[in-house]
Design a protein around this motif. Structure first.
Motif, PDB file in Angstrom:
ATOM      1  N   HIS A   7       1.820  -0.940  -0.230  1.00  0.00           N
ATOM      2  CA  HIS A   7       0.133   0.309   0.230  1.00  0.00           C
ATOM      3  C   HIS A   7       0.304   1.682   0.165  1.00  0.00           C
ATOM      4  O   HIS A   7       2.241   1.184  -0.107  1.00  0.00           O
ATOM      5  N   CYS A  52      -3.330  -4.083   5.562  1.00  0.00           N
ATOM      6  CA  CYS A  52      -4.309  -3.498   5.276  1.00  0.00           C
ATOM      7  C   CYS A  52      -5.331  -4.158   7.015  1.00  0.00           C
ATOM      8  O   CYS A  52      -5.333  -5.621   6.834  1.00  0.00           O
ATOM      9  N   HIS A 102      -5.522  -1.689  -3.327  1.00  0.00           N
ATOM     10  CA  HIS A 102      -4.234  -2.725  -3.465  1.00  0.00           C
ATOM     11  C   HIS A 102      -4.439  -3.972  -2.918  1.00  0.00           C
ATOM     12  O   HIS A 102      -4.564  -5.518  -3.542  1.00  0.00           O
ATOM     13  N   CYS A 103      -6.227  -4.012  -2.077  1.00  0.00           N
ATOM     14  CA  CYS A 103      -6.437  -5.511  -1.142  1.00  0.00           C
ATOM     15  C   CYS A 103      -7.630  -5.856  -2.298  1.00  0.00           C
ATOM     16  O   CYS A 103      -7.641  -7.592  -2.577  1.00  0.00           O
ATOM     17  N   CYS A 145      -9.806   0.263  -0.499  1.00  0.00           N
ATOM     18  CA  CYS A 145      -8.999  -0.037  -1.392  1.00  0.00           C
ATOM     19  C   CYS A 145      -7.973  -0.793  -2.426  1.00  0.00           C
ATOM     20  O   CYS A 145      -8.531  -2.010  -2.692  1.00  0.00           O
TER      21      CYS A 145
END
Length: 114
Positions: free
Chosen positions: A39, A46, A86-87, A84
Protein backbone atom coordinates in the motif's frame (compact mmCIF):
# COMPACT_ATOMS: atom_id res chain seq x y z
CA UNK A 1 -16.12 -55.87 -6.86
CA UNK A 2 -13.76 -55.93 -9.83
CA UNK A 3 -10.53 -57.84 -9.42
CA UNK A 4 -7.40 -56.54 -11.09
CA UNK A 5 -4.10 -58.32 -11.43
CA UNK A 6 -1.81 -57.45 -8.53
CA UNK A 7 0.41 -55.01 -10.49
CA UNK A 8 -2.66 -53.00 -11.60
CA UNK A 9 -3.81 -52.57 -8.01
CA UNK A 10 -0.58 -50.76 -7.15
CA UNK A 11 -0.85 -48.58 -10.25
CA UNK A 12 -4.44 -47.62 -9.47
CA UNK A 13 -3.47 -46.85 -5.89
CA UNK A 14 -0.70 -44.51 -7.10
CA UNK A 15 -3.11 -42.79 -9.50
CA UNK A 16 -5.66 -42.31 -6.75
CA UNK A 17 -3.05 -40.81 -4.40
CA UNK A 18 -1.86 -38.34 -7.04
CA UNK A 19 -5.43 -37.42 -7.96
CA UNK A 20 -6.33 -36.87 -4.29
CA UNK A 21 -3.20 -34.78 -3.67
CA UNK A 22 -4.06 -32.61 -6.65
CA UNK A 23 -7.55 -31.84 -5.36
CA UNK A 24 -6.32 -31.25 -1.81
CA UNK A 25 -3.81 -28.70 -3.11
CA UNK A 26 -6.67 -27.06 -5.03
CA UNK A 27 -8.61 -26.70 -1.79
CA UNK A 28 -5.52 -25.22 -0.17
CA UNK A 29 -5.59 -22.44 -2.78
CA UNK A 30 -8.99 -21.42 -1.40
CA UNK A 31 -7.58 -21.10 2.12
CA UNK A 32 -4.16 -19.59 1.38
CA UNK A 33 -4.52 -16.05 0.16
CA UNK A 34 -1.83 -14.50 -2.06
CA UNK A 35 0.92 -12.29 -0.64
CA UNK A 36 0.01 -8.70 0.19
CA UNK A 37 0.14 -5.91 -2.35
CA UNK A 38 2.11 -3.00 -0.94
CA UNK A 39 0.00 0.00 0.00
CA UNK A 40 0.99 3.65 -0.05
CA UNK A 41 4.09 4.19 2.05
CA UNK A 42 5.24 0.59 1.55
CA UNK A 43 2.82 -0.87 4.09
CA UNK A 44 1.96 -4.53 3.54
CA UNK A 45 -0.82 -4.63 6.13
CA UNK A 46 -4.36 -3.38 5.72
CA UNK A 47 -6.95 -3.80 8.49
CA UNK A 48 -9.71 -4.34 5.92
CA UNK A 49 -8.02 -7.43 4.47
CA UNK A 50 -8.30 -9.47 7.67
CA UNK A 51 -12.10 -9.02 7.86
CA UNK A 52 -12.47 -9.79 4.15
CA UNK A 53 -10.29 -12.90 4.36
CA UNK A 54 -12.11 -14.26 7.40
CA UNK A 55 -15.52 -13.78 5.79
CA UNK A 56 -14.40 -15.49 2.57
CA UNK A 57 -12.69 -18.44 4.29
CA UNK A 58 -15.73 -18.96 6.55
CA UNK A 59 -17.79 -19.65 3.41
CA UNK A 60 -15.31 -22.08 1.83
CA UNK A 61 -16.34 -25.70 2.25
CA UNK A 62 -14.22 -28.69 1.27
CA UNK A 63 -16.54 -29.65 -1.56
CA UNK A 64 -15.74 -29.51 -5.26
CA UNK A 65 -18.69 -27.14 -5.78
CA UNK A 66 -16.65 -24.41 -4.08
CA UNK A 67 -14.53 -24.01 -7.19
CA UNK A 68 -17.46 -22.82 -9.27
CA UNK A 69 -18.61 -20.40 -6.57
CA UNK A 70 -15.31 -19.12 -5.15
CA UNK A 71 -15.20 -16.14 -7.52
CA UNK A 72 -18.76 -15.16 -6.60
CA UNK A 73 -17.96 -15.37 -2.89
CA UNK A 74 -14.91 -13.12 -3.32
CA UNK A 75 -16.86 -10.62 -5.46
CA UNK A 76 -19.74 -10.40 -3.01
CA UNK A 77 -17.43 -9.89 -0.04
CA UNK A 78 -15.24 -7.22 -1.65
CA UNK A 79 -17.52 -4.72 0.10
CA UNK A 80 -15.41 -5.35 3.22
CA UNK A 81 -12.42 -3.91 1.36
CA UNK A 82 -14.26 -0.64 0.79
CA UNK A 83 -12.23 1.31 -1.78
CA UNK A 84 -8.79 -0.15 -1.02
CA UNK A 85 -7.58 -0.79 -4.56
CA UNK A 86 -4.48 -2.62 -3.32
CA UNK A 87 -6.54 -5.20 -1.45
CA UNK A 88 -8.94 -5.50 -4.41
CA UNK A 89 -5.96 -6.38 -6.61
CA UNK A 90 -4.96 -9.01 -4.04
CA UNK A 91 -8.49 -10.43 -3.96
CA UNK A 92 -8.51 -10.68 -7.76
CA UNK A 93 -5.19 -12.53 -7.66
CA UNK A 94 -6.67 -14.95 -5.15
CA UNK A 95 -9.61 -15.70 -7.44
CA UNK A 96 -7.31 -16.09 -10.45
CA UNK A 97 -5.07 -18.52 -8.54
CA UNK A 98 -7.99 -20.77 -7.63
CA UNK A 99 -9.48 -20.65 -11.14
CA UNK A 100 -6.15 -21.38 -12.85
CA UNK A 101 -5.64 -24.46 -10.69
CA UNK A 102 -9.12 -25.73 -11.50
CA UNK A 103 -8.81 -25.16 -15.25
CA UNK A 104 -5.68 -27.32 -15.19
CA UNK A 105 -7.59 -30.07 -13.36
CA UNK A 106 -10.54 -29.97 -15.75
CA UNK A 107 -8.22 -30.60 -18.68
CA UNK A 108 -6.61 -33.57 -16.96
CA UNK A 109 -8.45 -36.90 -17.00
CA UNK A 110 -7.95 -39.34 -14.14
CA UNK A 111 -5.58 -41.39 -16.32
CA UNK A 112 -3.20 -38.42 -16.60
CA UNK A 113 -2.20 -39.02 -12.97
CA UNK A 114 -0.20 -42.11 -13.95
Amino acid sequence: MTFFPYHFRGLISVMQCRYTEHWLSSFDDCYNEPPPVLHRGGKDYCPMWRKFRNVVVAQVKRETAIFSSFGRIVESEKRHLKDCRHCIIRADKWTDKVQRHIWDAEDSPFTSFL
